[in-house]
Design a protein around this motif. Sequence first.
Motif, short mmCIF file in Angstrom:
data_model
loop_
_atom_site.label_atom_id
_atom_site.label_comp_id
_atom_site.label_asym_id
_atom_site.label_seq_id
_atom_site.Cartn_x
_atom_site.Cartn_y
_atom_site.Cartn_z
N ARG A 18 -62.05 95.25 26.76
CA ARG A 18 -61.83 95.66 25.70
C ARG A 18 -62.64 97.20 25.23
O ARG A 18 -62.14 97.87 24.59
N LYS A 29 -54.06 100.06 17.57
CA LYS A 29 -53.95 98.74 17.77
C LYS A 29 -54.76 98.29 16.60
O LYS A 29 -54.23 97.22 15.64
N LYS A 149 -54.89 80.63 23.84
CA LYS A 149 -53.57 80.47 22.97
C LYS A 149 -53.55 79.29 22.42
O LYS A 149 -52.45 78.90 21.45
N PHE A 183 -57.86 92.40 20.00
CA PHE A 183 -57.09 93.08 20.64
C PHE A 183 -56.23 92.13 21.77
O PHE A 183 -56.74 91.12 22.01
N ASP A 184 -54.99 92.47 21.94
CA ASP A 184 -54.34 91.64 22.87
C ASP A 184 -55.10 91.19 24.23
O ASP A 184 -54.94 90.30 24.73
N GLN A 186 -58.04 90.74 24.50
CA GLN A 186 -59.02 89.54 24.40
C GLN A 186 -58.44 88.24 24.44
O GLN A 186 -59.33 87.29 24.30
N ILE A 187 -57.08 88.16 24.61
CA ILE A 187 -56.48 86.87 24.71
C ILE A 187 -56.41 86.41 25.86
O ILE A 187 -55.95 87.08 26.96
N THR A 205 -53.68 89.70 16.53
CA THR A 205 -53.71 90.97 17.56
C THR A 205 -52.91 92.04 17.08
O THR A 205 -52.00 91.80 16.11
N GLU A 206 -52.84 93.06 17.81
CA GLU A 206 -51.84 93.99 17.47
C GLU A 206 -50.44 93.69 17.71
O GLU A 206 -49.21 94.29 17.19
N SER A 207 -50.03 92.49 18.37
CA SER A 207 -48.57 92.28 18.68
C SER A 207 -48.14 90.71 18.20
O SER A 207 -47.04 90.41 18.26
N SER A 208 -49.42 89.99 17.67
CA SER A 208 -49.05 88.45 17.32
C SER A 208 -49.97 87.89 16.17
O SER A 208 -50.97 88.43 15.95
N ARG A 210 -51.05 84.33 15.44
CA ARG A 210 -51.06 82.72 15.97
C ARG A 210 -52.07 81.92 14.91
O ARG A 210 -53.05 82.19 14.97
#
Length: 215
Positions: A18, A29, A149, A183-184, A186-187, A205-208, A210
Amino acid sequence: MNIKERKIALRKDVETLRSGLSESQRREKEQLINAGILAQCEQVFASRAIHTSQQAQPVLSDGALFTYMPYRSEPDVTPVMEWCWERGICVLLPRVIKGTKDMQLHAVTSYNDLETGAWGIREPLTSLPQVNNLSSIRMILVPGLAFDKRNGRLGYGGGFYDRFVRKFNDLKLTPPRVVAGAFDAQIVDEVPMSWHDFRIDCVITESSVRTIDGK
């Protein structure tokens, strides 16, 4: 390694990832993360989100957002707090009580209500009234180091949010929606979970985006 050792190792690894983001990467992001969080706010605070006047007065009974001030390499989620202020949505921030490892909540209406507190984190002024009515909280925006996840969360080891979230069950209150921005990087595949750890309703996150349990 036992679960405590696994948590310590994972905290170190994710913090390194991070912190390694460049400023330009971080800004891009964070915009996407905040957009996702605000979409959640619009759902939770639908009745108040229609108000755009900065003169709107926060009303605790209309529902409140409990959030936090970002620290070090955490995503900057303060635009969410500013969005609430503009719409008259009550914003609660915590003061950390080191001796009891508890958090006292205070309503804040501007950055002028903050001062540097425990561990260098900005906290509400001690002069602000304490808010004890947890039933007013509609959404909690929580910090964290790593998420998996299945929306497991790895915090910083103090247990502050674990204890706070448990209060809703203890008091037989309807639990608020618990949201995290990350942030991604951190997943991870799996966060080591103890009995007292809780899962997040929605991790953005910046892309998902959940969610769990269809929430």
